[in-house]
Motif scaffolding. Structure first.
Motif, PDB file in Angstrom:
ATOM      1  N   TYR A  86     -22.252 -24.767  27.306  1.00 26.17           N
ATOM      2  CA  TYR A  86     -22.442 -24.193  28.645  1.00 26.17           C
ATOM      3  C   TYR A  86     -23.710 -23.358  28.660  1.00 26.17           C
ATOM      4  O   TYR A  86     -23.921 -22.507  27.796  1.00 26.17           O
ATOM      5  N   LEU A  87     -24.544 -23.593  29.654  1.00 31.20           N
ATOM      6  CA  LEU A  87     -25.878 -23.004  29.714  1.00 31.20           C
ATOM      7  C   LEU A  87     -26.101 -22.317  31.064  1.00 31.20           C
ATOM      8  O   LEU A  87     -25.811 -22.896  32.112  1.00 31.20           O
ATOM      9  N   VAL A  88     -26.645 -21.098  31.040  1.00 29.98           N
ATOM     10  CA  VAL A  88     -27.082 -20.425  32.262  1.00 29.98           C
ATOM     11  C   VAL A  88     -28.559 -20.739  32.475  1.00 29.98           C
ATOM     12  O   VAL A  88     -29.385 -20.567  31.574  1.00 29.98           O
ATOM     13  N   ALA A  89     -28.883 -21.212  33.679  1.00 34.34           N
ATOM     14  CA  ALA A  89     -30.262 -21.585  33.996  1.00 34.34           C
ATOM     15  C   ALA A  89     -30.591 -21.181  35.428  1.00 34.34           C
ATOM     16  O   ALA A  89     -29.695 -20.885  36.228  1.00 34.34           O
ATOM     17  N   SER A  90     -31.877 -21.180  35.744  1.00 34.89           N
ATOM     18  CA  SER A  90     -32.305 -20.925  37.114  1.00 34.89           C
ATOM     19  C   SER A  90     -31.801 -22.033  38.028  1.00 34.89           C
ATOM     20  O   SER A  90     -31.747 -23.203  37.634  1.00 34.89           O
ATOM     21  N   ALA A  91     -31.456 -21.671  39.252  1.00 38.52           N
ATOM     22  CA  ALA A  91     -31.017 -22.674  40.221  1.00 38.52           C
ATOM     23  C   ALA A  91     -32.190 -23.417  40.847  1.00 38.52           C
ATOM     24  O   ALA A  91     -32.006 -24.508  41.416  1.00 38.52           O
ATOM     25  N   ARG A  92     -33.407 -22.852  40.741  1.00 38.25           N
ATOM     26  CA  ARG A  92     -34.571 -23.423  41.436  1.00 38.25           C
ATOM     27  C   ARG A  92     -35.702 -23.864  40.514  1.00 38.25           C
ATOM     28  O   ARG A  92     -36.420 -24.811  40.827  1.00 38.25           O
ATOM     29  N   TYR A  93     -35.889 -23.148  39.411  1.00 38.57           N
ATOM     30  CA  TYR A  93     -37.078 -23.361  38.588  1.00 38.57           C
ATOM     31  C   TYR A  93     -36.737 -24.124  37.320  1.00 38.57           C
ATOM     32  O   TYR A  93     -35.781 -23.802  36.620  1.00 38.57           O
ATOM     33  N   GLY A  94     -37.537 -25.148  37.017  1.00 37.92           N
ATOM     34  CA  GLY A  94     -37.324 -25.919  35.795  1.00 37.92           C
ATOM     35  C   GLY A  94     -36.086 -26.791  35.833  1.00 37.92           C
ATOM     36  O   GLY A  94     -35.550 -27.143  34.776  1.00 37.92           O
ATOM     37  N   ILE A  95     -35.657 -27.194  37.015  1.00 40.03           N
ATOM     38  CA  ILE A  95     -34.411 -27.962  37.154  1.00 40.03           C
ATOM     39  C   ILE A  95     -34.524 -28.911  38.340  1.00 40.03           C
ATOM     40  O   ILE A  95     -35.131 -28.576  39.360  1.00 40.03           O
ATOM     41  N   ILE A  96     -33.973 -30.116  38.186  1.00 39.60           N
ATOM     42  CA  ILE A  96     -33.937 -31.089  39.280  1.00 39.60           C
ATOM     43  C   ILE A  96     -32.607 -31.834  39.241  1.00 39.60           C
ATOM     44  O   ILE A  96     -31.896 -31.805  38.242  1.00 39.60           O
ATOM     45  N   ALA A  97     -32.292 -32.519  40.334  1.00 32.65           N
ATOM     46  CA  ALA A  97     -31.101 -33.366  40.384  1.00 32.65           C
ATOM     47  C   ALA A  97     -31.376 -34.671  39.644  1.00 32.65           C
ATOM     48  O   ALA A  97     -32.510 -35.161  39.606  1.00 32.65           O
ATOM     49  N   ILE A  98     -30.324 -35.233  39.043  1.00 35.17           N
ATOM     50  CA  ILE A  98     -30.440 -36.492  38.310  1.00 35.17           C
ATOM     51  C   ILE A  98     -30.119 -37.660  39.238  1.00 35.17           C
ATOM     52  O   ILE A  98     -29.086 -37.643  39.922  1.00 35.17           O
ATOM     53  N   PRO A  99     -30.949 -38.705  39.270  1.00 34.07           N
ATOM     54  CA  PRO A  99     -30.622 -39.903  40.058  1.00 34.07           C
ATOM     55  C   PRO A  99     -29.349 -40.571  39.549  1.00 34.07           C
ATOM     56  O   PRO A  99     -29.042 -40.509  38.348  1.00 34.07           O
ATOM     57  N   ASP A 100     -28.630 -41.209  40.437  1.00 33.91           N
ATOM     58  CA  ASP A 100     -27.383 -41.883  40.047  1.00 33.91           C
ATOM     59  C   ASP A 100     -27.622 -42.973  39.005  1.00 33.91           C
ATOM     60  O   ASP A 100     -26.725 -43.281  38.208  1.00 33.91           O
ATOM     61  N   SER A 101     -28.816 -43.547  38.996  1.00 34.15           N
ATOM     62  CA  SER A 101     -29.117 -44.650  38.082  1.00 34.15           C
ATOM     63  C   SER A 101     -29.414 -44.188  36.658  1.00 34.15           C
ATOM     64  O   SER A 101     -29.509 -45.016  35.749  1.00 34.15           O
ATOM     65  N   TRP A 102     -29.558 -42.878  36.437  1.00 32.71           N
ATOM     66  CA  TRP A 102     -29.877 -42.360  35.113  1.00 32.71           C
ATOM     67  C   TRP A 102     -28.620 -41.849  34.422  1.00 32.71           C
ATOM     68  O   TRP A 102     -27.760 -41.220  35.040  1.00 32.71           O
ATOM     69  N   SER A 103     -28.527 -42.081  33.129  1.00 30.89           N
ATOM     70  CA  SER A 103     -27.466 -41.469  32.327  1.00 30.89           C
ATOM     71  C   SER A 103     -27.881 -40.042  31.975  1.00 30.89           C
ATOM     72  O   SER A 103     -29.059 -39.671  32.090  1.00 30.89           O
ATOM     73  N   PHE A 104     -26.923 -39.236  31.535  1.00 32.37           N
ATOM     74  CA  PHE A 104     -27.243 -37.884  31.090  1.00 32.37           C
ATOM     75  C   PHE A 104     -28.182 -37.926  29.891  1.00 32.37           C
ATOM     76  O   PHE A 104     -29.081 -37.078  29.751  1.00 32.37           O
ATOM     77  N   GLU A 105     -27.991 -38.912  29.009  1.00 33.52           N
ATOM     78  CA  GLU A 105     -28.844 -39.026  27.826  1.00 33.52           C
ATOM     79  C   GLU A 105     -30.293 -39.292  28.225  1.00 33.52           C
ATOM     80  O   GLU A 105     -31.222 -38.708  27.643  1.00 33.52           O
ATOM     81  N   GLN A 106     -30.494 -40.162  29.189  1.00 30.63           N
ATOM     82  CA  GLN A 106     -31.854 -40.427  29.671  1.00 30.63           C
ATOM     83  C   GLN A 106     -32.448 -39.187  30.326  1.00 30.63           C
ATOM     84  O   GLN A 106     -33.601 -38.822  30.082  1.00 30.63           O
ATOM     85  N   ALA A 107     -31.658 -38.535  31.164  1.00 28.89           N
ATOM     86  CA  ALA A 107     -32.152 -37.377  31.906  1.00 28.89           C
ATOM     87  C   ALA A 107     -32.530 -36.219  30.998  1.00 28.89           C
ATOM     88  O   ALA A 107     -33.434 -35.435  31.309  1.00 28.89           O
ATOM     89  N   ALA A 108     -31.854 -36.101  29.839  1.00 27.11           N
ATOM     90  CA  ALA A 108     -32.140 -35.003  28.912  1.00 27.11           C
ATOM     91  C   ALA A 108     -33.504 -35.135  28.263  1.00 27.11           C
ATOM     92  O   ALA A 108     -33.949 -34.227  27.553  1.00 27.11           O
ATOM     93  N   SER A 109     -34.200 -36.244  28.497  1.00 28.17           N
ATOM     94  CA  SER A 109     -35.531 -36.438  27.913  1.00 28.17           C
ATOM     95  C   SER A 109     -36.650 -35.947  28.823  1.00 28.17           C
ATOM     96  O   SER A 109     -37.813 -35.917  28.423  1.00 28.17           O
ATOM     97  N   VAL A 110     -36.319 -35.559  30.048  1.00 24.90           N
ATOM     98  CA  VAL A 110     -37.350 -35.367  31.074  1.00 24.90           C
ATOM     99  C   VAL A 110     -37.824 -33.923  31.218  1.00 24.90           C
ATOM    100  O   VAL A 110     -39.017 -33.675  31.422  1.00 24.90           O
ATOM    101  N   GLY A 111     -36.916 -32.949  31.103  1.00 28.18           N
ATOM    102  CA  GLY A 111     -37.197 -31.590  31.538  1.00 28.18           C
ATOM    103  C   GLY A 111     -38.520 -30.987  31.132  1.00 28.18           C
ATOM    104  O   GLY A 111     -39.442 -30.854  31.937  1.00 28.18           O
ATOM    105  N   CYS A 112     -38.644 -30.595  29.887  1.00 29.46           N
ATOM    106  CA  CYS A 112     -39.839 -29.897  29.430  1.00 29.46           C
ATOM    107  C   CYS A 112     -41.095 -30.760  29.582  1.00 29.46           C
ATOM    108  O   CYS A 112     -42.126 -30.303  30.072  1.00 29.46           O
ATOM    109  N   ALA A 113     -41.000 -32.023  29.190  1.00 21.16           N
ATOM    110  CA  ALA A 113     -42.162 -32.915  29.264  1.00 21.16           C
ATOM    111  C   ALA A 113     -42.569 -33.171  30.712  1.00 21.16           C
ATOM    112  O   ALA A 113     -43.754 -33.135  31.047  1.00 21.16           O
TER     113      ALA A 113
END
Length: 350
Positions: A102-129
């Motif tokens: 469980y992680l506390v994060a900003s609701a607005r900064y450094g965060i986006i919604a994940i498309p339905d077509s992406w798995s969580f594993e795929q989405a975890a590759s995107v943030g920082c990069a």
């Protein structure tokens, strides 16, 4: 309601990753609590652990998961319970790391919604990069076209280090922005990078690579992003650039070897809207809040186009219990054109 304790990877006294039970924190105003489904590894994770040595800090920058709870002052139009999200935090410096349940994060900064077509594993590759690429490109080149407003007339940009996570996402952002994308990589990754949108790929081991790029661009290249920023990358880019010079966005700070080429270094943690002391002291500039939200909106809109693809992943077998192995694998130089991912549910139960 989430439990009070959780598994997390924290920094040991020796600067190594260790799996421990830690407290789960509650979100404050403008924050969300995220149930982490998958966490991605970056080079910064092991570097922060070894160099900052902030004992007890939770490691991990990149995450993907589900919003479990929203803090005060977070409108439902911004974030809502049950929403699938991904992004990054400044892990390894406080309790706000992504290698946890469980992680506390900003609701607005450094965060986006994940498309339905992406798995969580795929989405975890995107943030920082993903955020680093936007910040680097659009802080360096203030008039650069975007994927939402592509260039009417293509011009060339060099993405040095195309098979890195920064490289794969920079290639796509630049291509969707209507640019002619040139990149460097080892030969085994040429076809992969073409599949992500690279127009030309050159072998960085070729002693003449810089001159070959200069010839291909007819001596007019003035834009580049250096995703490696170490070794001889600066010289290769200088060899490829126009005789009139230009601008280079860099992932790490270094001095340009040509007076007519200006390097511009950016640090993605500036987008999170918080003070920090590592890798150097920084106090929040209120002007950055608008910029942070702008890049979050741009990345979200780019992903929503349906043409932006996650990079290949390497899922480690034991979840958080594999982090020490993942660090060794990355430090050994074995990561190429892939993102190391930890599925939290794969962590063995005690």
């Amino acid at each position: 309601m989430s439990p009070l304790k959780q598994n997390a990877i924290v920094v040991s006294d020796e600067g190594t990753p260790v799996l421990k039970q830690v407290d789960i924190h509650r979100p404050g105003p403008g924050e969300v609590l995220i149930k982490v489904i998958a966490a991605g590894q970056t080079p910064s994770d092991w570097m922060i652990a070894e160099r900052a040595r902030l004992t007890g800090a939770v490691l991990g920058l990149d995450f993907a998961g589900v919003v479990e709870e929203v803090g005060a002052d977070v409108p439902e139009t911004v974030r809502h319970v049950g929403e699938r999200v991904c992004g990054f935090v400044h892990g390894g410096t406080t309790h706000r790391g992504s290698f946890c349940e469980y992680l506390v994060a900003s609701a607005r900064y450094g965060i986006i919604a994940i498309p339905d077509s992406w798995s969580f594993e795929q989405a975890a590759s995107v943030g920082c990069a993903g955020f680093t690429v936007l910040q680097n490109l659009y802080d360096t080149y203030l008039d650069l076209p975007t994927p939402l407003t592509p260039a009417a007339e293509p011009f060339s940009i060099l993405i040095y280090g195309g098979s890195s996570s920064l490289g794969i996402y920079a290639i796509q952002i630049a291509k969707l922005s209507g640019l002619r994308v040139i990149t460097t990589a080892s030969k085994r990754n040429f076809e992969l990078l073409r599949s992500y949108g690279a127009d030309e790929v050159y072998d960085y081991n070729d002693p003449a690579v810089g001159q070959k790029i200069k010839t291909s661009t007819q001596g007019k290249l003035t834009h580049a992003m250096d995703t490696i920023s170490e070794g001889n990358t600066g010289k290769i880019i200088a060899d490829a650039f126009s005789d009139d010079g230009g601008l280079v966005g860099t992932a790490l700070p270094y001095e340009s070897i040509r007076a007519d080429i200006r390097n511009h270094f950016t640090l993605v943690y500036h987008l999170l809207g918080k003070d920090f002391d590592f890798p150097f002291p920084y106090r929040v500039n209120p002007d950055n809040y608008e910029l942070s939200e702008k890049y979050a909106q741009l990345l979200s809109a780019t992903v929503a186009l349906g043409k932006f693809k996650p990079m290949p992943t390497l899922i480690m077998p034991k979840g958080l219990a594999s982090v020490e192995e993942g660090f060794a694998y990355m430090k050994g130089g074995k990561v190429s054109a892939q993102k190391i991912i930890y599925r939290i549910a794969d962590t063995p139960k005690e």
